[in-house]
Design a protein around this motif. Structure first.
Motif, PDB file in Angstrom:
ATOM      1  N   SER A 937       0.844  -1.201   0.000  1.00 38.16           N
ATOM      2  CA  SER A 937       0.000   0.000   0.000  1.00 38.16           C
ATOM      3  C   SER A 937       0.871   1.241   0.000  1.00 38.16           C
ATOM      4  CB  SER A 937      -0.947  -0.012   1.199  1.00 38.16           C
ATOM      5  OG  SER A 937      -0.209   0.098   2.381  1.00 38.16           O
ATOM      6  N   GLU A 938       2.003   1.152   0.604  1.00 36.88           N
ATOM      7  CA  GLU A 938       2.928   2.272   0.566  1.00 36.88           C
ATOM      8  C   GLU A 938       3.455   2.475  -0.838  1.00 36.88           C
ATOM      9  OE1 GLU A 938       5.885   1.928   3.661  1.00 36.88           O
ATOM     10  OE2 GLU A 938       7.029   3.577   2.731  1.00 36.88           O
ATOM     11  N   ARG A 939       3.813   1.395  -1.470  1.00 38.78           N
ATOM     12  CA  ARG A 939       4.311   1.484  -2.842  1.00 38.78           C
ATOM     13  C   ARG A 939       3.252   2.087  -3.724  1.00 38.78           C
ATOM     14  NH1 ARG A 939       8.693   2.268  -4.076  1.00 38.78           N
ATOM     15  NH2 ARG A 939       8.900   1.131  -6.010  1.00 38.78           N
ATOM     16  N   LEU A 940       2.032   1.551  -3.443  1.00 39.32           N
ATOM     17  CA  LEU A 940       0.931   2.089  -4.231  1.00 39.32           C
ATOM     18  C   LEU A 940       0.763   3.582  -4.001  1.00 39.32           C
ATOM     19  CD1 LEU A 940      -0.939   0.652  -6.217  1.00 39.32           C
ATOM     20  CD2 LEU A 940      -2.652   0.535  -4.400  1.00 39.32           C
ATOM     21  N   GLY A 941       0.941   3.947  -2.762  1.00 37.55           N
ATOM     22  CA  GLY A 941       0.797   5.359  -2.440  1.00 37.55           C
ATOM     23  C   GLY A 941       1.762   6.228  -3.211  1.00 37.55           C
ATOM     24  N   SER A 942       2.942   5.712  -3.475  1.00 33.16           N
ATOM     25  CA  SER A 942       3.932   6.516  -4.219  1.00 33.16           C
ATOM     26  C   SER A 942       3.546   6.597  -5.698  1.00 33.16           C
ATOM     27  CB  SER A 942       5.316   5.898  -4.050  1.00 33.16           C
ATOM     28  OG  SER A 942       5.338   4.601  -4.631  1.00 33.16           O
ATOM     29  N   ALA A 944       0.426   6.834  -6.630  1.00 37.44           N
ATOM     30  CA  ALA A 944      -1.028   7.076  -6.565  1.00 37.44           C
ATOM     31  C   ALA A 944      -1.456   8.279  -7.390  1.00 37.44           C
ATOM     32  CB  ALA A 944      -1.410   7.268  -5.097  1.00 37.44           C
ATOM     33  N   ALA A 945      -0.600   8.712  -8.256  1.00 37.48           N
ATOM     34  CA  ALA A 945      -0.973   9.899  -9.052  1.00 37.48           C
ATOM     35  C   ALA A 945      -2.224   9.657  -9.883  1.00 37.48           C
ATOM     36  CB  ALA A 945       0.200  10.275  -9.969  1.00 37.48           C
ATOM     37  N   GLN A 946      -2.360   8.376 -10.316  1.00 42.32           N
ATOM     38  CA  GLN A 946      -3.539   8.130 -11.166  1.00 42.32           C
ATOM     39  C   GLN A 946      -4.814   8.032 -10.381  1.00 42.32           C
ATOM     40  OE1 GLN A 946      -1.325   5.021 -12.178  1.00 42.32           O
ATOM     41  NE2 GLN A 946      -0.203   6.175 -13.731  1.00 42.32           N
ATOM     42  N   LEU A 947      -4.684   7.928  -9.137  1.00 47.09           N
ATOM     43  CA  LEU A 947      -5.903   7.799  -8.316  1.00 47.09           C
ATOM     44  C   LEU A 947      -6.493   9.163  -7.975  1.00 47.09           C
ATOM     45  CD1 LEU A 947      -5.096   5.064  -5.627  1.00 47.09           C
ATOM     46  CD2 LEU A 947      -6.816   4.927  -7.412  1.00 47.09           C
ATOM     47  N   ASP A 948      -7.805   9.130  -7.757  1.00 44.43           N
ATOM     48  CA  ASP A 948      -8.411  10.387  -7.324  1.00 44.43           C
ATOM     49  C   ASP A 948      -8.314  10.553  -5.818  1.00 44.43           C
ATOM     50  OD1 ASP A 948     -11.897   9.244  -7.378  1.00 44.43           O
ATOM     51  OD2 ASP A 948     -10.063   8.324  -6.656  1.00 44.43           O
ATOM     52  N   ASP A 949      -8.830  11.629  -5.334  1.00 42.18           N
ATOM     53  CA  ASP A 949      -8.695  11.894  -3.894  1.00 42.18           C
ATOM     54  C   ASP A 949      -9.341  10.827  -3.064  1.00 42.18           C
ATOM     55  OD1 ASP A 949      -8.983  15.504  -4.244  1.00 42.18           O
ATOM     56  OD2 ASP A 949      -7.240  14.166  -4.235  1.00 42.18           O
ATOM     57  N   GLU A 950     -10.496  10.450  -3.534  1.00 44.33           N
ATOM     58  CA  GLU A 950     -11.184   9.413  -2.737  1.00 44.33           C
ATOM     59  C   GLU A 950     -10.373   8.130  -2.683  1.00 44.33           C
ATOM     60  OE1 GLU A 950     -15.897  10.553  -2.967  1.00 44.33           O
ATOM     61  OE2 GLU A 950     -15.176   8.703  -3.889  1.00 44.33           O
ATOM     62  N   GLY A 951      -9.880   7.812  -3.887  1.00 39.61           N
ATOM     63  CA  GLY A 951      -9.056   6.606  -3.981  1.00 39.61           C
ATOM     64  C   GLY A 951      -7.877   6.698  -3.017  1.00 39.61           C
ATOM     65  N   ARG A 952      -7.185   7.853  -3.014  1.00 40.09           N
ATOM     66  CA  ARG A 952      -6.042   8.078  -2.127  1.00 40.09           C
ATOM     67  C   ARG A 952      -6.471   8.014  -0.663  1.00 40.09           C
ATOM     68  NH1 ARG A 952      -3.600  11.433  -6.089  1.00 40.09           N
ATOM     69  NH2 ARG A 952      -4.989  13.171  -5.531  1.00 40.09           N
ATOM     70  N   ASP A 953      -7.699   8.537  -0.450  1.00 40.91           N
ATOM     71  CA  ASP A 953      -8.204   8.476   0.925  1.00 40.91           C
ATOM     72  C   ASP A 953      -8.412   7.024   1.368  1.00 40.91           C
ATOM     73  OD1 ASP A 953     -11.244   9.046   2.667  1.00 40.91           O
ATOM     74  OD2 ASP A 953      -9.207   9.515   3.430  1.00 40.91           O
ATOM     75  N   TYR A 954      -9.061   6.246   0.422  1.00 39.11           N
ATOM     76  CA  TYR A 954      -9.276   4.829   0.723  1.00 39.11           C
ATOM     77  C   TYR A 954      -7.958   4.132   0.997  1.00 39.11           C
ATOM     78  CZ  TYR A 954     -14.003   5.497  -1.200  1.00 39.11           C
ATOM     79  OH  TYR A 954     -15.278   5.914  -1.430  1.00 39.11           O
ATOM     80  N   LEU A 955      -6.972   4.461   0.150  1.00 42.45           N
ATOM     81  CA  LEU A 955      -5.646   3.863   0.290  1.00 42.45           C
ATOM     82  C   LEU A 955      -5.083   4.185   1.671  1.00 42.45           C
ATOM     83  CD1 LEU A 955      -3.905   2.132  -1.563  1.00 42.45           C
ATOM     84  CD2 LEU A 955      -2.667   4.191  -2.210  1.00 42.45           C
ATOM     85  N   GLN A 956      -5.245   5.493   2.029  1.00 42.02           N
ATOM     86  CA  GLN A 956      -4.750   5.953   3.318  1.00 42.02           C
ATOM     87  C   GLN A 956      -5.402   5.176   4.460  1.00 42.02           C
ATOM     88  OE1 GLN A 956      -3.014   9.190   3.325  1.00 42.02           O
ATOM     89  NE2 GLN A 956      -2.660   9.258   5.524  1.00 42.02           N
ATOM     90  N   ARG A 957      -6.705   5.075   4.383  1.00 47.74           N
ATOM     91  CA  ARG A 957      -7.408   4.368   5.456  1.00 47.74           C
ATOM     92  C   ARG A 957      -6.979   2.912   5.551  1.00 47.74           C
ATOM     93  NH1 ARG A 957     -11.921   7.193   7.641  1.00 47.74           N
ATOM     94  NH2 ARG A 957     -12.305   9.054   6.305  1.00 47.74           N
ATOM     95  N   MET A 958      -6.801   2.303   4.304  1.00 47.59           N
ATOM     96  CA  MET A 958      -6.348   0.910   4.250  1.00 47.59           C
ATOM     97  C   MET A 958      -5.001   0.758   4.953  1.00 47.59           C
ATOM     98  SD  MET A 958      -6.591  -1.236   0.756  1.00 47.59           S
ATOM     99  CE  MET A 958      -4.885  -1.043   0.310  1.00 47.59           C
ATOM    100  N   HIS A 959      -4.116   1.661   4.629  1.00 49.16           N
ATOM    101  CA  HIS A 959      -2.767   1.632   5.201  1.00 49.16           C
ATOM    102  C   HIS A 959      -2.824   1.759   6.723  1.00 49.16           C
ATOM    103  CE1 HIS A 959       1.564   1.997   4.860  1.00 49.16           C
ATOM    104  NE2 HIS A 959       1.469   2.922   5.847  1.00 49.16           N
ATOM    105  N   ALA A 960      -3.716   2.736   7.133  1.00 46.78           N
ATOM    106  CA  ALA A 960      -3.835   2.961   8.571  1.00 46.78           C
ATOM    107  C   ALA A 960      -4.391   1.727   9.273  1.00 46.78           C
ATOM    108  CB  ALA A 960      -4.709   4.184   8.834  1.00 46.78           C
ATOM    109  N   ALA A 961      -5.415   1.114   8.622  1.00 45.27           N
ATOM    110  CA  ALA A 961      -6.022  -0.078   9.241  1.00 45.27           C
ATOM    111  C   ALA A 961      -4.996  -1.184   9.376  1.00 45.27           C
ATOM    112  CB  ALA A 961      -7.216  -0.557   8.384  1.00 45.27           C
ATOM    113  N   ALA A 962      -4.210  -1.338   8.283  1.00 40.97           N
ATOM    114  CA  ALA A 962      -3.185  -2.377   8.329  1.00 40.97           C
ATOM    115  C   ALA A 962      -2.221  -2.105   9.473  1.00 40.97           C
ATOM    116  CB  ALA A 962      -2.461  -2.450   6.995  1.00 40.97           C
ATOM    117  N   SER A 963      -1.861  -0.824   9.628  1.00 42.58           N
ATOM    118  CA  SER A 963      -0.963  -0.460  10.745  1.00 42.58           C
ATOM    119  C   SER A 963      -1.574  -0.822  12.062  1.00 42.58           C
ATOM    120  CB  SER A 963      -0.701   1.041  10.770  1.00 42.58           C
ATOM    121  OG  SER A 963       0.081   1.477   9.780  1.00 42.58           O
TER     122      SER A 963
END
Lengths: 1139, 152
Positions: A937-942, A944-963
């Protein structure tokens, strides 16, 4: 003492002394004399020595001294042997020298006799056979001695003579005879006889003997001297006479010669014949007168007979004489020729005178002198008993022997007769028999004999005198003893008399009809009658009528000869009272009298009765008779002893304040009722006061005594005037009651009565105490019995072998068997076979004294196994184990429950372990995909330019949940590891741990500008890393839960709670919490705040709690919102010395 | 700048994702270190011992550093480490344990067995990148590595 023995003894002693004395005296004499000759010596030194030795031997033989006998025997035998030998080899002993003494030797016969005597003495001391031999020997010796003595009369026996001269022979004969007799006496002595002569007798004898010997010696000396003197006289006389004669003859011839010389020529025939004839006539000894011419041829000769002419012829022709003849012719003066004996005329000697005639021819005038006739004439038979010899050198000219039997010729004296020129004649005297001089010759021997006899008698008389003295002494001693014993007897008699008079017992003698013969004065005391009054009366009268038959029987038995025994009976005193007596009697058959001693035993009997009563009471007590019965019996006993009294026993009740009636059989019932339950106190009658004071209380008069003030009116109606009360105390000092005696008159008790009271009181106390004890024991037994009987568990008892002695109802129910069947069986046999060895071991251990607890299974008929929890105790009695008590609990249920529990536990543990490992593994394996999720998810985050804000937000939440998941898993792991990864508790320095934790938090503390104030922390037992965790969590909590902008201030301090615990307190000034959430905060994952407010998973405090609980401590907290929190951790105090 | 020949690193890890991550991390650091991957202990030993199919030294060059994961099938990291250090020829290659485990036991054991260092796999990619960078810098630039072929 046998007089024969005495005489024999004395004789032996005297003889021995005499022999010794003689020997000594003779030896001394011999040694003293300068030139001993045969004549002067009384006893030969050899003989004297022999005599000495044999005397000593005899003494030794008498006293049986071996030490003396042996050497003397040896010496004697040597001497005799030597003598015999020397005599045999060297010829006769008469003239020979002994090597021993330098003088003459003993005669062989004497030596033989001595040897025989020695042998006899030795044989005399031996067996009876040797004794007989000795006697024979002694007899032979005596006979020989007698024979020797008889040799005087019978010359044939001369060869036996024992001495070398008469005197010594006599002595030798005498002593030999005595010796022979002595040997016989010695042999006849009894072998075990001891010499019995006393010292005085012996010394008297010795003295006498010595005297005798000395006298004998002196006498013999004197005798010999007188003989010597006599011989001297004779010799001088003879010498002179002979010389005179010879001279006169010579002068005669000289004259003749001169005359003819004057003539100048040879005388004429007639003149010649006339001259010679007249000479021959005048001088008968001249046998011939001849005139020889110068050719020595006889010219003229005239003689008494032709034989003389022949003699002259022979003389002239003898060539030996030519020299003399020639010599005479040339010389002047008469000359004597040597004596010559020619066959015709015998011994003559010539007196030659030269005659020179005018024509110058030398003629020789010879006259032949008959010497023997001359000597004969000179002696004129006056030899005085001596033997005489005239010698010219070797030739014997003349000898005279008055005796026909010369046996011992002892030379006495010698004289030289000087002749013309150097011719010498010797004149010798000899003595043969001394008695020739008169009977004085026998004197020494007789003196010896009588002296010895006198000594013997003296000895005997001395001894008899001594005996008499001894006898007298013995008699006087016996007399003294007799006197002494008489005195003693008299004393004893007086004593007996005194005893008789003063004895309290009656000593009496009763004759065969049963009447008193004699009585001692004490009968007055006993019977009341004086002795005189009773003498003659029948003894039966004195006896109590009922006892007469039995006593009579006893007496008859004694008279028949049965052994004496003592018997009792009652006698009647003069004033009527009865006394008990003990009779000890003996029947004397000789005197037909009965001797009796009568002893008063009244008191004894009374005491016996009393003792018997006491025994009865005691046996009643020991047989556990009911208390009232015993006490009544006691009262009755006392009343019996003292007829006037009334006894009562009062008992103290349970409260200890009131007296109740125990027993009072003789007191009126109403009185007893009246005083029943009276309280004790200082003034409550005799009994109450006695119980109160615990002392004997004596009230002489109830009416006047203040103690009875309250109770007087109770006693008066019954006529009781005196009361003595004794408190009854147990041996522990408790008052049990009182024992009282009442009298109907005012009396005070005597010491004896007090003593009796005390005894009775003791018995009563004993009875009461025993009854109480019994009751207590019964109670106690019942108590314990209920333990046994009502116990829901099985209780049993066994003996030392393990066999059942008893079992309670529960046991019977368990085993489903009646107790009767079980008793006697070994209880181990009731157990399961597999458990029996264990049970036996425990049984053995219990028997050694240890209580044992173990489990075993019952072996019962049904298949259901009963598990039992058996407790075994040893039954101790006086320190000895006498059996076993056992309690068996049926724990079958518990057992099964336990088994199930155990199974569950095992199951739980197993599942727990599974879970643990599962948790661990799971959490570990869960982390791995989580990491991946996070990483990608971190790699994806780097990208993540193609993703929209929501997508980035989802990614963020996913990362946080995993943490979050990761943190959760880690926390879960930590929580699970607290117990599994915990290390053993060791001493930990908490201070050190805190310092490290503060260091770790240094950055955080600096950043938040927090202050930590802490006290020194102690040591404790714990896991260092876990404790570090605890402090870390708590401190980080304290730092974390702060209101914003607040500077955190944390205080760490300790509190000592009590001896066993202390508390570590961590206080902060944070936000605090409401105490109703106290439970929640310690639960895992329970939080009071959202994660937006304060981060964390909520596991921190749960971990802390778990760790603290693992350390055996407790955690608690107190707080209020906004006031900060205080976390208190309670730990057990760590003691260095406690394990 | 020294022209050094590129020192290959041999990485033993069974997780393909982890291998990808590492490759990406090296790529992110713009490092051109040749990386070779094996997936268990036995393969690693085969590689080092040049057993087929690893005989070609060109294709399978000698590594200057080994990164070893602990949890691998067939032959785990612990046994592999022991085998490496027991073999005199392979002993001198520095081995860095690179494992998800962070337990003290594993760390102690690894060092005791002769590992040069122990790195716990970081959870985030950025941390991984940092680690790789440090690793490369330290082991391949700072440290002088033993040369292969010379007697040890």
């Amino acid at each position: 003492m046998n007089s024969r023995r005495l005489v024999g003894e004395a004789f032996l002693h005297i003889l021995a002394f005499a022999l010794v004395g003689m020997g000594v005296v003779s030896l001394l004499g011999f040694l003293g004399v300068q030139s001993p000759t045969r004549h002067t010596v009384a006893l030969l030194p050899d003989s004297a020595l022999a005599s000495l030795l044999i005397g000593t031997l005899l003494l030794g033989a008498i006293h049986k001294i071996r030490g003396v006998m042996a050497p003397t025997t040896l010496l004697l035998l040597t001497l005799c042997g030597y003598t015999l030998l020397h005599n045999a080899l060297g010829g006769s002993s008469d003239a020979a020298q002994s090597w021993v003494s330098g003088f003459l030797r003993m005669r062989s016969s004497l030596a033989l006799i001595l040897a025989a005597v020695v042998l006899g003495i030795h044989l005399a001391g031996g067996s009876s056979l040797s004794r007989i031999a000795a006697q024979l020997l002694g007899g032979a010796v005596a006979i020989l001695a007698t024979a020797s003595q008889l040799a005087d009369l019978l010359p044939q026996l001369a060869v036996l003579s024992l001495g070398f001269k008469y005197t010594s022979t006599h002595i030798a004969n005498l002593f030999s005879l005595f010796l022979g007799l002595a040997v016989i006496v010695l042999a006849r002595r009894r072998s075990n006889s001891q010499p019995q002569l006393d010292r005085k007798a012996l010394s008297a004898g010795l003295f006498g003997v010595l005297l005798t010997c000395t006298a004998w010696y002196l006498l013999s000396q004197q005798a010999s001297e007188s003989v010597s003197r006599e011989s001297d006289l004779l010799l001088s006389r003879l010498q002179q006479a002979a010389e005179t004669e010879l001279h006169s003859h010579m002068a005669l011839m000289q004259r003749m010669a001169e005359r003819w010389q004057v003539l100048g020529e040879r005388p004429g025939n007639r003149l010649w014949i006339q001259e010679t004839q007249s000479y021959l006539r005048d001088y008968p000894h001249l046998d011939l007168i001849a005139l020889l011419d110068e050719h020595q041829q006889p010219w003229r000769q005239e003689g008494h007979g032709p034989q003389h002419e022949q003699w002259l012829q022979d003389f002239i022709q003898d060539p030996n004489n030519h020299a003399w003849l020639a010599h005479v012719q040339t010389e002047s003066g008469p000359h004597l020729s040597e004596a010559r004996a020619y066959p015709q005329a015998g011994l003559h000697m010539l007196i030659g005178t030269p005659l020179s005639l005018a024509d110058g021819s030398h003629h020789l005038l010879l006259a032949a002198l008959d010497i023997q006739a001359l000597m004969h004439k000179l002696l004129d038979k006056q030899s005085g008993g001596f033997s005489l010899q005239l010698r010219a050198g070797e030739h014997l000219l003349y000898s005279l022997q008055p005796d026909s039997q010369p046996r011992f010729a002892t030379q006495v004296g010698e004289r030289q007769i000087r002749l013309h020129h150097d011719q010498h004649w010797q004149l010798l005297t000899f003595i043969n028999r001394p008695q020739v001089f008169g009977n004085s010759g026998y004197l020494p021997a007789l003196v010896m004999l009588f002296g010895l006899l006198l000594s013997l008698l003296l000895m005997i008389s001395q001894h008899l005198a001594w005996l008499a003295r001894e006898h007298a002494r013995n008699l006087s001693r016996a007399n003294d003893q007799l006197q002494l014993s008489l005195a003693q007897q008299a004393q004893a008699q007086k004593l007996n008399q005194r005893i008789m008079n003063f004895s309290h017992d009656v000593l009496c003698s009763i004759d065969s009809q049963g009447r008193f013969h004699d009585l001692s004065p004490s009968c007055k005391r006993l019977f009341g009658y004086r002795a005189e009054e009773l003498i003659g009366r029948r003894f039966m009268d004195m006896l109590y009528p009922d006892d007469r038959p039995s006593s009579g029987a006893e007496i008859s038995a004694l008279r028949r000869g049965q052994a004496s025994q003592s018997f009792r009976n009652r006698c009647v005193h003069r004033d009527g009272h009865i006394l008990h007596t003990l009779w000890t009697a003996d029947w004397s058959e000789q005197e037909q009298t009965l001797f009796a001693v009568i002893h008063d035993i009244t008191e004894l009997v009374e005491n016996e009765a009393y003792a018997e009563n006491q025994r009865d009471i005691l046996s009643m007590i020991s047989m556990d008779r009911p208390l009232p019965e015993v006490l009544s019996a006691l009262c009755l006993m006392v009343e019996e002893q003292q007829p006037q009294v009334l006894a009562s026993v009062l008992l103290l009740d349970a409260s200890g304040q009131h007296l109740i009636t125990g027993a009072a059989p003789s007191l009126p019932a109403s009185y007893n009722q009246a005083i029943d339950g009276a309280a004790i106190g200082p003034h409550s009658g005799s009994c109450g006061t006695a119980a109160f004071r615990r002392q004997l209380v004596i009230v002489e008069d109830i009416e006047s005594d203040p103690l009875w003030e309250n109770y007087r009116n109770l006693a008066r109606p019954h006529g009781l005037r005196a009361c003595w009360s004794f408190p009854l105390t147990s041996h522990q000092g408790q008052v049990l009651g009182t024992f009282a005696l009442y009298q109907r008159q005012p009396t005070s008790p005597s010491d004896e009565e007090i003593q009796n009271l005390a005894n009775a009181a003791q018995l009563a106390a004993l009875a009461i105490a025993r009854a109480q004890d019994r009751r207590r024991i019964e109670e106690s037994e019942q108590r314990f019995r209920s333990l046994f009987t009502y116990n829901p568990d099985t209780v049993f008892s066994c003996d030392l072998a393990g066999s059942l002695l008893g079992i309670n109802a529960a046991g019977e129910a368990l085993l489903d068997l009646p107790g009767q069947q079980l008793i006697g069986q070994p209880f181990i046999s009731l157990l399961h076979p597999e458990d029996r060895p264990l049970a036996r071991e425990h049984l053995a251990a219990t028997l050694k004294g240890e209580a044992q607890r173990y489990e075993a299974r019952l072996a019962l008929a049904d298949a259901h196994l009963h598990h039992l929890d058996i407790t075994q105790l040893p039954i101790m009695l006086d320190g000895q184990i006498v059996g076993i008590f056992g309690i068996a609990k049926d724990i079958s249920e518990r057992h099964s429950t336990q088994a199930r529990l155990q199974a569950t536990l095992t199951e739980l543990e197993r599942s727990n372990d599974e879970l643990q490992s599962f948790a661990f593994v799971a959490s570990h394996d869960l982390q791995e995909p989580l990491r991946k999720i996070q990483a990608f998810s971190e790699r994806l985050g780097s990208r993540a330019a193609q993703l929209d804000d929501e997508g980035r937000d989802y990614l963020q939440r996913m990362h946080a949940a995993a943490s979050r998941m990761q943190t959760l898993i880690l926390d879960l792991l930590d929580y699970s590891r607290v117990n599994t990864r915990g290390q053993d508790l060791q001493p930990v320095d908490l201070q050190q741990v805190l310092t490290e934790v503060l260091q770790d938090l240094e950055t955080t503390l600096e950043q938040s500008a927090a202050t930590v104030e802490h006290q020194p922390l102690p040591m404790l037992l714990g896991d260092a890393s876990q404790l570090r965790r605890v402090l870390q969590n708590l401190l980080s909590n304290a730092l974390k839960f702060q209101p914003p902008g607040n500077l955190a201030h944390i205080r760490i301090y300790t509190e000592v709670l009590d001896n066993a615990n202390w508390a570590l307190c961590i206080a902060d000034n944070g936000i605090g919490f409401e105490e109703k959430y106290l439970d929640r905060i310690f639960h895992p994952f329970q939080r009071l705040h959202s994660r937006e407010q304060y981060p964390g998973t909520g596991i921190g405090l749960a971990i802390v709690k778990k760790i603290i609980e693992r350390h055996g401590g407790q955690i608690s907290a107190s707080s209020s919102p906004g006031q900060g929190s205080l976390f208190r951790l309670v730990f057990p105090t760590y003691r260095k010395d406690s394990p | 700048m020294n022209i050094r020949p590129a020192i290959p690193i041999l990485i033993a890890d069974d997780d393909p994702d982890d291998c990808l991550m590492i490759r990406e991390a090296f790529h992110e650091c713009r490092l051109d270190t040749p990386l070779y991957f094996v997936h268990d202990g036995e393969t690693l030993l085969d590689y080092l011992r040049r057993t087929p199919p690893y005989q070609d030294p060109q294709q399978h060059p000698w590594p200057g550093l080994i990164l070893l994961d602990l949890n691998m099938p067939r032959m785990g990291g612990r046994e592999t480490l022991q085998a490496l250090k027991n073999d005199p020829k392979l002993r001198s290659i520095p081995v860095v344990i690179f494992s998800t485990s962070s337990s003290t036991d594993d760390i102690q054991h690894s060092y005791r067995m002769g590992a040069s260092s122990f790195i716990s796999k970081p959870s985030s990619f950025s941390s991984l990148v940092a680690v790789v960078h440090s690793l490369h810098h330290y082991w391949l630039e700072v440290v002088a590595l033993p040369q292969h072929g010379l007697p040890t």
